[in-house]
Motif scaffolding. Structure first.
Motif, PDB file in Angstrom:
ATOM      1  N   GLN A  85       0.835  -1.211   0.000  1.00 60.62           N
ATOM      2  CA  GLN A  85       0.000   0.000   0.000  1.00 60.62           C
ATOM      3  C   GLN A  85       0.869   1.261   0.000  1.00 60.62           C
ATOM      4  O   GLN A  85       0.579   2.220  -0.720  1.00 60.62           O
ATOM      5  CB  GLN A  85      -0.953   0.002   1.204  1.00 60.62           C
ATOM      6  CG  GLN A  85      -2.027  -1.057   1.140  1.00 60.62           C
ATOM      7  CD  GLN A  85      -2.900  -0.949  -0.091  1.00 60.62           C
ATOM      8  OE1 GLN A  85      -3.259   0.138  -0.525  1.00 60.62           O
ATOM      9  NE2 GLN A  85      -3.229  -2.082  -0.683  1.00 60.62           N
ATOM     10  N   ILE A  86       1.923   1.256   0.802  1.00 57.74           N
ATOM     11  CA  ILE A  86       2.832   2.406   0.838  1.00 57.74           C
ATOM     12  C   ILE A  86       3.530   2.566  -0.514  1.00 57.74           C
ATOM     13  O   ILE A  86       3.646   3.677  -1.043  1.00 57.74           O
ATOM     14  CB  ILE A  86       3.852   2.267   1.990  1.00 57.74           C
ATOM     15  CG1 ILE A  86       3.134   2.350   3.337  1.00 57.74           C
ATOM     16  CG2 ILE A  86       4.943   3.330   1.886  1.00 57.74           C
ATOM     17  CD1 ILE A  86       3.984   1.952   4.526  1.00 57.74           C
ATOM     18  N   LEU A  87       3.965   1.461  -1.098  1.00 57.49           N
ATOM     19  CA  LEU A  87       4.603   1.504  -2.415  1.00 57.49           C
ATOM     20  C   LEU A  87       3.645   2.064  -3.457  1.00 57.49           C
ATOM     21  O   LEU A  87       4.035   2.889  -4.295  1.00 57.49           O
ATOM     22  CB  LEU A  87       5.083   0.110  -2.813  1.00 57.49           C
ATOM     23  CG  LEU A  87       5.881  -0.012  -4.096  1.00 57.49           C
ATOM     24  CD1 LEU A  87       7.142   0.839  -4.047  1.00 57.49           C
ATOM     25  CD2 LEU A  87       6.228  -1.466  -4.358  1.00 57.49           C
ATOM     26  N   LYS A  88       2.388   1.662  -3.389  1.00 52.81           N
ATOM     27  CA  LYS A  88       1.381   2.210  -4.305  1.00 52.81           C
ATOM     28  C   LYS A  88       1.290   3.724  -4.151  1.00 52.81           C
ATOM     29  O   LYS A  88       1.136   4.441  -5.132  1.00 52.81           O
ATOM     30  CB  LYS A  88       0.014   1.582  -4.040  1.00 52.81           C
ATOM     31  CG  LYS A  88      -0.164   0.210  -4.584  1.00 52.81           C
ATOM     32  CD  LYS A  88      -1.570  -0.284  -4.271  1.00 52.81           C
ATOM     33  CE  LYS A  88      -1.810  -1.678  -4.778  1.00 52.81           C
ATOM     34  NZ  LYS A  88      -3.180  -2.144  -4.472  1.00 52.81           N
ATOM     35  N   GLY A  89       1.391   4.196  -2.902  1.00 57.61           N
ATOM     36  CA  GLY A  89       1.344   5.636  -2.662  1.00 57.61           C
ATOM     37  C   GLY A  89       2.499   6.367  -3.318  1.00 57.61           C
ATOM     38  O   GLY A  89       2.345   7.500  -3.782  1.00 57.61           O
ATOM     39  N   TYR A  90       3.642   5.728  -3.354  1.00 57.35           N
ATOM     40  CA  TYR A  90       4.810   6.336  -4.004  1.00 57.35           C
ATOM     41  C   TYR A  90       4.656   6.390  -5.523  1.00 57.35           C
ATOM     42  O   TYR A  90       5.063   7.349  -6.155  1.00 57.35           O
ATOM     43  CB  TYR A  90       6.089   5.559  -3.675  1.00 57.35           C
ATOM     44  CG  TYR A  90       6.689   5.895  -2.338  1.00 57.35           C
ATOM     45  CD1 TYR A  90       7.377   7.081  -2.140  1.00 57.35           C
ATOM     46  CD2 TYR A  90       6.584   5.011  -1.277  1.00 57.35           C
ATOM     47  CE1 TYR A  90       7.942   7.393  -0.920  1.00 57.35           C
ATOM     48  CE2 TYR A  90       7.151   5.309  -0.042  1.00 57.35           C
ATOM     49  CZ  TYR A  90       7.824   6.497   0.132  1.00 57.35           C
ATOM     50  OH  TYR A  90       8.374   6.797   1.344  1.00 57.35           O
ATOM     51  N   VAL A  91       4.093   5.343  -6.126  1.00 56.47           N
ATOM     52  CA  VAL A  91       4.038   5.288  -7.584  1.00 56.47           C
ATOM     53  C   VAL A  91       2.739   5.820  -8.161  1.00 56.47           C
ATOM     54  O   VAL A  91       2.688   6.134  -9.349  1.00 56.47           O
ATOM     55  CB  VAL A  91       4.312   3.863  -8.122  1.00 56.47           C
ATOM     56  CG1 VAL A  91       5.685   3.393  -7.709  1.00 56.47           C
ATOM     57  CG2 VAL A  91       3.238   2.891  -7.702  1.00 56.47           C
ATOM     58  N   ALA A  92       1.697   5.934  -7.362  1.00 56.50           N
ATOM     59  CA  ALA A  92       0.398   6.399  -7.870  1.00 56.50           C
ATOM     60  C   ALA A  92       0.497   7.756  -8.556  1.00 56.50           C
ATOM     61  O   ALA A  92      -0.078   7.926  -9.637  1.00 56.50           O
ATOM     62  CB  ALA A  92      -0.638   6.412  -6.755  1.00 56.50           C
ATOM     63  N   PRO A  93       1.199   8.745  -7.981  1.00 56.01           N
ATOM     64  CA  PRO A  93       1.294  10.030  -8.685  1.00 56.01           C
ATOM     65  C   PRO A  93       1.926   9.896 -10.067  1.00 56.01           C
ATOM     66  O   PRO A  93       1.516  10.567 -11.010  1.00 56.01           O
ATOM     67  CB  PRO A  93       2.165  10.883  -7.759  1.00 56.01           C
ATOM     68  CG  PRO A  93       1.991  10.275  -6.416  1.00 56.01           C
ATOM     69  CD  PRO A  93       1.825   8.805  -6.676  1.00 56.01           C
ATOM     70  N   GLY A 110      -1.338  -4.120 -14.549  1.00 55.76           N
ATOM     71  CA  GLY A 110      -1.312  -5.322 -13.737  1.00 55.76           C
ATOM     72  C   GLY A 110      -0.324  -5.291 -12.612  1.00 55.76           C
ATOM     73  O   GLY A 110      -0.359  -6.140 -11.737  1.00 55.76           O
ATOM     74  N   ILE A 111       0.596  -4.331 -12.586  1.00 57.12           N
ATOM     75  CA  ILE A 111       1.570  -4.272 -11.512  1.00 57.12           C
ATOM     76  C   ILE A 111       0.947  -3.668 -10.270  1.00 57.12           C
ATOM     77  O   ILE A 111       0.963  -4.274  -9.209  1.00 57.12           O
ATOM     78  CB  ILE A 111       2.817  -3.465 -11.931  1.00 57.12           C
ATOM     79  CG1 ILE A 111       3.539  -4.182 -13.060  1.00 57.12           C
ATOM     80  CG2 ILE A 111       3.749  -3.268 -10.747  1.00 57.12           C
ATOM     81  CD1 ILE A 111       4.689  -3.396 -13.634  1.00 57.12           C
ATOM     82  N   LEU A 112       0.414  -2.493 -10.403  1.00 57.04           N
ATOM     83  CA  LEU A 112      -0.185  -1.815  -9.260  1.00 57.04           C
ATOM     84  C   LEU A 112      -1.513  -1.204  -9.665  1.00 57.04           C
ATOM     85  O   LEU A 112      -1.568  -0.079 -10.121  1.00 57.04           O
ATOM     86  CB  LEU A 112       0.744  -0.711  -8.749  1.00 57.04           C
ATOM     87  CG  LEU A 112       2.077  -1.177  -8.204  1.00 57.04           C
ATOM     88  CD1 LEU A 112       2.992   0.018  -7.948  1.00 57.04           C
ATOM     89  CD2 LEU A 112       1.886  -1.947  -6.918  1.00 57.04           C
ATOM     90  N   PRO A 113      -2.587  -1.936  -9.504  1.00 55.21           N
ATOM     91  CA  PRO A 113      -3.886  -1.372  -9.869  1.00 55.21           C
ATOM     92  C   PRO A 113      -4.240  -0.216  -8.932  1.00 55.21           C
ATOM     93  O   PRO A 113      -4.232  -0.381  -7.726  1.00 55.21           O
ATOM     94  CB  PRO A 113      -4.846  -2.542  -9.703  1.00 55.21           C
ATOM     95  CG  PRO A 113      -4.167  -3.483  -8.779  1.00 55.21           C
ATOM     96  CD  PRO A 113      -2.687  -3.260  -8.968  1.00 55.21           C
ATOM     97  N   CYS A 114      -4.462   0.939  -9.482  1.00 58.23           N
ATOM     98  CA  CYS A 114      -4.796   2.113  -8.681  1.00 58.23           C
ATOM     99  C   CYS A 114      -6.180   2.604  -9.044  1.00 58.23           C
ATOM    100  O   CYS A 114      -6.628   2.499 -10.112  1.00 58.23           O
ATOM    101  CB  CYS A 114      -3.778   3.241  -8.912  1.00 58.23           C
ATOM    102  SG  CYS A 114      -2.159   2.809  -8.273  1.00 58.23           S
TER     103      CYS A 114
END
Length: 114
Positions: A85-93, A110-114
């Motif tokens: 979840q934290i990693l998603k926060g880093y890459v979501a922007p 498919g890597i990080l569904p946002c």
């Protein structure tokens, strides 16, 4: 933003936990094959994860040969999910900013569904 868990962030420990998230258990040789780690390094990293309470390690004998089996604990699952979840926060922007660039988005599908 929260920091990534340094215990999980190590490449080999992250690999071990990722594998254990997808199976009920994995023996040492399976983990060694999947991670391509040396026996010594894998052993050290498994011990660190066990000491953190993220995995359990059961050592037995099968046909007079030692067998080490690792399983994810509930605490380990929670820590891994929090890490993702934290990693998603880093890459979501970054993912959000590339909405118009379909080639970059296709590589991330498919890597990080946002």
């Amino acid at each position: 933003m929260k920091e990534l868990n340094p215990l999980i962030h190590s490449q080999l420990r992250l690999s071990i936990l990722s594998i254990l998230m997808s199976v009920d258990e994995a023996d040492f040789m399976y983990l060694k094959t999947k991670t391509e780690a040396t026996m010594g390094n894998l052993s050290v990293q498994i011990t660190k994860l066990e000491e953190a309470g993220y995995i359990t390690v059961e050592k037995t004998f099968h046909q007079k040969r030692p067998r080490t089996v690792c399983r994810m604990t509930e605490s380990g699952r929670e820590a891994f999910i929090e890490y993702v979840q934290i990693l998603k926060g880093y890459v979501a922007p970054y993912i959000d900013s590339t909405d118009n660039d379909s080639s970059e988005n296709a590589a991330l599908d498919g890597i990080l569904p946002c």
